[in-house]
Scaffold this motif. Structure first.
Motif, short mmCIF file in Angstrom:
data_model
loop_
_atom_site.label_atom_id
_atom_site.label_comp_id
_atom_site.label_asym_id
_atom_site.label_seq_id
_atom_site.Cartn_x
_atom_site.Cartn_y
_atom_site.Cartn_z
N LYS A 2 34.82 47.47 43.89
CA LYS A 2 34.84 46.12 43.32
C LYS A 2 35.65 45.19 44.25
O LYS A 2 36.75 45.51 44.67
N LEU A 3 35.06 44.02 44.52
CA LEU A 3 35.66 43.07 45.46
C LEU A 3 36.39 41.95 44.73
O LEU A 3 35.86 41.37 43.76
N GLY A 4 37.59 41.65 45.21
CA GLY A 4 38.32 40.48 44.75
C GLY A 4 38.71 39.63 45.94
O GLY A 4 38.79 40.14 47.06
N VAL A 5 38.93 38.34 45.72
CA VAL A 5 39.25 37.43 46.84
C VAL A 5 40.50 36.62 46.51
O VAL A 5 40.55 35.91 45.49
N ILE A 6 41.49 36.72 47.38
CA ILE A 6 42.70 35.88 47.28
C ILE A 6 42.61 34.84 48.39
O ILE A 6 42.67 35.20 49.57
N GLY A 7 42.43 33.58 48.01
CA GLY A 7 42.29 32.51 49.01
C GLY A 7 40.83 32.12 49.16
O GLY A 7 40.15 32.61 50.06
N VAL A 8 40.38 31.24 48.26
CA VAL A 8 38.96 30.87 48.27
C VAL A 8 38.82 29.50 48.95
O VAL A 8 38.73 28.47 48.29
N LEU A 30 35.53 39.05 41.88
CA LEU A 30 36.62 38.35 41.17
C LEU A 30 37.37 37.43 42.13
O LEU A 30 37.88 37.88 43.16
N LEU A 31 37.46 36.15 41.77
CA LEU A 31 38.07 35.15 42.66
C LEU A 31 39.41 34.67 42.12
O LEU A 31 39.58 34.51 40.90
N SER A 32 40.32 34.36 43.05
CA SER A 32 41.57 33.72 42.63
C SER A 32 41.28 32.27 42.23
O SER A 32 40.33 31.67 42.72
N PRO A 33 42.09 31.73 41.30
CA PRO A 33 41.73 30.44 40.72
C PRO A 33 42.04 29.24 41.60
O PRO A 33 41.59 28.14 41.31
N ARG A 34 42.78 29.42 42.70
CA ARG A 34 43.10 28.27 43.56
C ARG A 34 41.94 27.94 44.49
O ARG A 34 40.99 28.69 44.61
N GLY A 35 42.03 26.82 45.19
CA GLY A 35 40.99 26.44 46.14
C GLY A 35 39.67 26.23 45.43
O GLY A 35 39.59 25.57 44.40
N ARG A 36 38.60 26.84 45.97
CA ARG A 36 37.25 26.67 45.42
C ARG A 36 36.93 27.68 44.31
O ARG A 36 35.81 27.73 43.82
N GLY A 37 37.91 28.53 43.94
CA GLY A 37 37.65 29.61 42.99
C GLY A 37 37.06 29.12 41.68
O GLY A 37 36.03 29.62 41.22
N LEU A 38 37.69 28.13 41.08
CA LEU A 38 37.23 27.62 39.78
C LEU A 38 35.82 27.05 39.88
O LEU A 38 34.94 27.36 39.06
N ASP A 39 35.58 26.23 40.91
CA ASP A 39 34.23 25.63 41.11
C ASP A 39 33.17 26.72 41.23
O ASP A 39 32.09 26.63 40.62
N LEU A 40 33.45 27.73 42.06
CA LEU A 40 32.44 28.78 42.29
C LEU A 40 32.19 29.58 41.02
O LEU A 40 31.06 30.02 40.78
N ALA A 41 33.23 29.76 40.21
CA ALA A 41 33.03 30.48 38.95
C ALA A 41 32.16 29.65 38.01
O ALA A 41 31.22 30.17 37.40
N ILE A 55 43.71 40.27 40.21
CA ILE A 55 42.77 40.73 41.25
C ILE A 55 43.18 42.12 41.74
O ILE A 55 42.35 43.02 41.86
N VAL A 56 44.47 42.28 41.99
CA VAL A 56 44.94 43.58 42.49
C VAL A 56 44.81 44.65 41.40
O VAL A 56 44.51 45.81 41.69
N ALA A 57 45.00 44.27 40.16
CA ALA A 57 44.86 45.24 39.06
C ALA A 57 43.41 45.69 38.90
O ALA A 57 43.15 46.85 38.59
N ASP A 58 42.45 44.78 39.12
CA ASP A 58 41.05 45.07 38.77
C ASP A 58 40.17 45.50 39.95
O ASP A 58 39.06 45.98 39.72
N CYS A 59 40.60 45.26 41.18
CA CYS A 59 39.69 45.45 42.33
C CYS A 59 40.17 46.56 43.26
O CYS A 59 41.36 46.84 43.36
N ASP A 60 39.19 47.16 43.98
CA ASP A 60 39.52 48.21 44.95
C ASP A 60 39.61 47.64 46.36
O ASP A 60 40.32 48.16 47.21
N LEU A 61 38.83 46.58 46.57
CA LEU A 61 38.76 45.95 47.89
C LEU A 61 39.15 44.50 47.69
O LEU A 61 38.50 43.78 46.93
N VAL A 62 40.24 44.08 48.35
CA VAL A 62 40.73 42.70 48.14
C VAL A 62 40.71 41.96 49.47
O VAL A 62 41.39 42.35 50.42
N LEU A 63 39.90 40.91 49.53
CA LEU A 63 39.85 40.06 50.73
C LEU A 63 40.96 39.03 50.65
O LEU A 63 41.09 38.32 49.65
#
Ligand SMILES: NC(=O)c1ccc[n+]([C@@H]2O[C@H](COP(=O)([O-])OP(=O)(O)OC[C@H]3O[C@@H](n4cnc5c(N)ncnc54)[C@H](OP(=O)(O)O)[C@@H]3O)[C@@H](O)[C@H]2O)c1
Length: 248
Positions: A2-8, A30-41, A55-63
């Motif tokens: 599962k992929l998560g992104v910190i810094g969108v 799963l996206l972090s809420p800052r930057g474009r995260g909210l818009d993309l969601a 993100i760290v709790a839920d994902c195995d791969l964190v960008l």
């Protein structure tokens, strides 16, 4: 994984475009809420995290794609676990500066052509678990040491310089009275063709270029002019300056 992104921001959005284009469902990312995260969601159906810890709790791969100076703080104290991979795209930020133990850290250097599935992404170390993600945005070139990786990442700046050269050529062509859209396509596709010849032919680069440079010919005349104006040295100097800053 599962992929998560910190810094969108700019880079992450281009990577997400490529990942979705390759067939991955936005709802599984799963996206972090800052930057474009909210818009993309809201607009494209990506999942939205409450914060980076989720993100760290839920994902195995964190960008990680925050600006370099923000990187150490963005990953510190988030509850990283054994078996996770932190995939850092942050230029010039060494693995040792990212406190994500016991997660493994892989540095990558993608470019915005990720959105087309055309990024030649640099990687160190080469962790097989991240391969399918990198294949979604293009191809991977793995380096054998972090020092070599750092030097090779100067290519991400060359990508911008190549675009600047294409713009110069396209503007010059349009100034000769050629339709601007045609000029843009012509020069851009000529650069693509030049890159493909070098990437896909096995002959030494000097031989490939030599076939174009007959003595007294037009290509030779133009290259002589560029060399006399110091173009190769200026290009090498720019590479040296970027690498010095990356090693900074
Ligand atoms: N742009 C490229 O083509 C490119 C290519 C290769 C590598 N990179 C690398 O990618 C990274 C990002 O570059 P970029 O151009 O995409 O930058 P950017 O557009 O400024 O995006 C960075 C994003 O990170 C967010 N952010 C900052 N701190 C955060 C935190 N603690 N938690 C969650 N989000 C946070 C920022 O949100 P706020 O707006 O709220 O501050 C912003 O949306 C850089 O390290 C760069 O070296 C970029």
């Amino acid at each position: 994984m599962k992929l998560g992104v910190i810094g969108v921001g700019h880079l992450a959005v281009s990577m997400l475009d490529g990942i979705v284009r390759a067939g991955h469902a936005p709802s599984g990312i799963l996206l972090s809420p800052r930057g474009r995260g909210l818009d993309l969601a809201q607009e494209r159906g990506f999942a939205l995290a409450a914060d980076n810890a989720q993100i760290v709790a839920d994902c195995d791969l964190v960008l990680l794609a925050v600006r370099p100076n923000d990187a150490p703080d963005a990953v510190r104290g988030l509850g990283w676990r054994e078996g996770q991979i932190l995939l850092s795209a942050c230029a010039g930020v060494p693995i040792a500066a990212l406190g994500a133990a016991p997660a493994r850290i892989m540095r990558i250097m993608p470019i915005t052509a990720s959105k087309l599935g055309a990024s030649p992404t640099l990687a160190y170390p080469d962790l097989p678990e991240a391969r399918s993600l990198l294949e979604a945005i293009g191809s991977t070139i793995a380096l054998g040491s972090e020092d070599a990786f750092e030097a090779a990442t100067v290519s991400a700046a060359m990508y911008g310089w190549a675009q600047a050269l294409i713009r110069t050529g396209a503007d010059w062509t349009a100034a000769q009275g050629i339709d601007a859209a045609d000029a843009r396509q012509l020069v851009a596709r000529t650069f693509t063709a030049a890159g493909r010849m070098i990437a896909e032919e096995d002959a030494p680069m000097g031989d490939i270029l030599g076939q174009l440079c007959t003595p007294g010919g037009l290509t030779r005349q133009g290259l002589d002019h560029l060399e006399a104006e110091g173009v190769p040295e200026a290009w090498e100097g720019a590479c040296d300056a970027i690498l010095a800053r990356l090693r900074g």
